[in-house]
Design a protein around this motif. Sequence first.
Motif, PDB file in Angstrom:
ATOM      1  N   ILE A  68      84.670  15.785 -39.370  1.00 15.59           N
ATOM      2  CA  ILE A  68      83.880  15.535 -40.578  1.00 15.59           C
ATOM      3  C   ILE A  68      83.078  14.236 -40.448  1.00 15.59           C
ATOM      4  O   ILE A  68      83.456  13.329 -39.708  1.00 15.59           O
ATOM      5  CB  ILE A  68      84.758  15.495 -41.850  1.00 15.59           C
ATOM      6  CG1 ILE A  68      85.818  14.395 -41.770  1.00 15.59           C
ATOM      7  CG2 ILE A  68      85.409  16.831 -42.111  1.00 15.59           C
ATOM      8  CD1 ILE A  68      86.625  14.224 -43.034  1.00 15.59           C
ATOM      9  N   ASP A  69      81.981  14.175 -41.160  1.00 16.00           N
ATOM     10  CA  ASP A  69      81.157  12.968 -41.236  1.00 16.00           C
ATOM     11  C   ASP A  69      81.791  12.071 -42.296  1.00 16.00           C
ATOM     12  O   ASP A  69      81.619  12.297 -43.491  1.00 16.00           O
ATOM     13  CB  ASP A  69      79.715  13.364 -41.610  1.00 16.00           C
ATOM     14  CG  ASP A  69      78.794  12.172 -41.758  1.00 16.00           C
ATOM     15  OD1 ASP A  69      79.287  11.027 -41.914  1.00 16.00           O
ATOM     16  OD2 ASP A  69      77.568  12.375 -41.742  1.00 16.00           O
ATOM     17  N   LEU A  76      80.656  11.205 -51.021  1.00 20.50           N
ATOM     18  CA  LEU A  76      81.059  12.247 -51.969  1.00 20.50           C
ATOM     19  C   LEU A  76      82.127  11.727 -52.931  1.00 20.50           C
ATOM     20  O   LEU A  76      82.091  12.022 -54.122  1.00 20.50           O
ATOM     21  CB  LEU A  76      81.579  13.486 -51.227  1.00 20.50           C
ATOM     22  CG  LEU A  76      80.537  14.312 -50.488  1.00 20.50           C
ATOM     23  CD1 LEU A  76      81.208  15.374 -49.622  1.00 20.50           C
ATOM     24  CD2 LEU A  76      79.557  14.944 -51.462  1.00 20.50           C
ATOM     25  N   LYS A  77      83.058  10.946 -52.398  1.00 12.90           N
ATOM     26  CA  LYS A  77      84.084  10.330 -53.265  1.00 12.90           C
ATOM     27  C   LYS A  77      83.428   9.389 -54.258  1.00 12.90           C
ATOM     28  O   LYS A  77      83.736   9.410 -55.452  1.00 12.90           O
ATOM     29  CB  LYS A  77      85.108   9.556 -52.417  1.00 12.90           C
ATOM     30  CG  LYS A  77      86.037  10.418 -51.618  1.00 12.90           C
ATOM     31  CD  LYS A  77      86.977   9.529 -50.799  1.00 12.90           C
ATOM     32  CE  LYS A  77      87.797  10.313 -49.822  1.00 12.90           C
ATOM     33  NZ  LYS A  77      88.616   9.449 -48.953  1.00 12.90           N
ATOM     34  N   LYS A  78      82.526   8.557 -53.760  1.00 11.87           N
ATOM     35  CA  LYS A  78      81.828   7.586 -54.603  1.00 11.87           C
ATOM     36  C   LYS A  78      81.015   8.291 -55.697  1.00 11.87           C
ATOM     37  O   LYS A  78      80.969   7.832 -56.835  1.00 11.87           O
ATOM     38  CB  LYS A  78      80.908   6.725 -53.734  1.00 11.87           C
ATOM     39  CG  LYS A  78      80.198   5.630 -54.471  1.00 11.87           C
ATOM     40  CD  LYS A  78      79.328   4.820 -53.520  1.00 11.87           C
ATOM     41  CE  LYS A  78      78.440   3.871 -54.300  1.00 11.87           C
ATOM     42  NZ  LYS A  78      77.443   3.244 -53.456  1.00 11.87           N
ATOM     43  N   LEU A 104      84.344  23.549 -44.898  1.00 12.36           N
ATOM     44  CA  LEU A 104      84.317  23.133 -46.308  1.00 12.36           C
ATOM     45  C   LEU A 104      85.716  22.765 -46.783  1.00 12.36           C
ATOM     46  O   LEU A 104      85.897  21.738 -47.448  1.00 12.36           O
ATOM     47  CB  LEU A 104      83.738  24.243 -47.188  1.00 12.36           C
ATOM     48  CG  LEU A 104      83.788  23.978 -48.693  1.00 12.36           C
ATOM     49  CD1 LEU A 104      82.917  22.783 -49.074  1.00 12.36           C
ATOM     50  CD2 LEU A 104      83.384  25.221 -49.481  1.00 12.36           C
ATOM     51  N   MET A 105      86.705  23.566 -46.429  1.00 13.04           N
ATOM     52  CA  MET A 105      88.080  23.284 -46.867  1.00 13.04           C
ATOM     53  C   MET A 105      88.571  21.956 -46.298  1.00 13.04           C
ATOM     54  O   MET A 105      89.238  21.187 -46.995  1.00 13.04           O
ATOM     55  CB  MET A 105      89.026  24.419 -46.457  1.00 13.04           C
ATOM     56  CG  MET A 105      88.764  25.733 -47.151  1.00 13.04           C
ATOM     57  SD  MET A 105      88.724  25.607 -48.942  1.00 13.04           S
ATOM     58  CE  MET A 105      87.225  26.478 -49.275  1.00 13.04           C
ATOM     59  N   ALA A 110      89.818  16.294 -47.428  1.00 16.28           N
ATOM     60  CA  ALA A 110      89.598  14.872 -47.152  1.00 16.28           C
ATOM     61  C   ALA A 110      89.271  14.091 -48.426  1.00 16.28           C
ATOM     62  O   ALA A 110      89.619  12.910 -48.528  1.00 16.28           O
ATOM     63  CB  ALA A 110      88.487  14.698 -46.124  1.00 16.28           C
ATOM     64  N   ILE A 111      88.621  14.739 -49.379  1.00 16.52           N
ATOM     65  CA  ILE A 111      88.276  14.036 -50.621  1.00 16.52           C
ATOM     66  C   ILE A 111      89.283  14.318 -51.730  1.00 16.52           C
ATOM     67  O   ILE A 111      89.091  13.880 -52.860  1.00 16.52           O
ATOM     68  CB  ILE A 111      86.846  14.384 -51.100  1.00 16.52           C
ATOM     69  CG1 ILE A 111      86.695  15.872 -51.345  1.00 16.52           C
ATOM     70  CG2 ILE A 111      85.808  13.873 -50.140  1.00 16.52           C
ATOM     71  CD1 ILE A 111      85.345  16.270 -51.878  1.00 16.52           C
TER      72      ILE A 111
END
Length: 187
Positions: A68-69, A76-78, A104-105, A110-111
């Motif tokens: 993942i990047d 995305l979290k932010k 995607l999963m 990760a988030i």
Amino acid sequence: MKKIITNVIAVSSLFFAAQQYNAQKVVVNREVESQNDGKMLLGHQLKDQFLKAPYADWYVKEHDEYVIDQKAVDQLKKDKINSYNITVFMGTWCEDSHRDIPRLMKILEAIKYPDNKLTIIAVNRKKESPNGDEARYNIQKVPTIIVERYGKEVGRIIEMPTTGYIERDLVEMLKKDDHSVIREIFK
């Protein structure tokens, strides 16, 4: 006046009874057998279903090998992606779905994206699901990843991400959504 109130209550009761009668029960984790495709998932699915045979053959490998990047995931979290709903249309017969759904999963894991905000709908080769959800979203290709907030579509990824990375496409969607909110405020 008493007669009017009684009639309103009676009509309301009939209306709610009719709604209950017409409400569809959503079957989760439906699996069907097809002559051409063998076993395939159809309709609403939980992500754990992909860890079972025969889906695990493609799911686990792609999930585990995808890098993942992290910068995009942090963004995305932010941007609070957890406040958005995600609906995914996919086909267990589709190679693009084999590639992008495990990715995607992994991103959502990760988030720490909440499972209750994720809807996965598997379709057949005609892009149909048992409840007809594909018509509501005008699904033409799979996979299609739809991001919504407050019941309004913010954006979608159709077949493959334009940047080559799902997480980067999601970041771009959320940026556009932020700008549209600002425009609405200053109209």
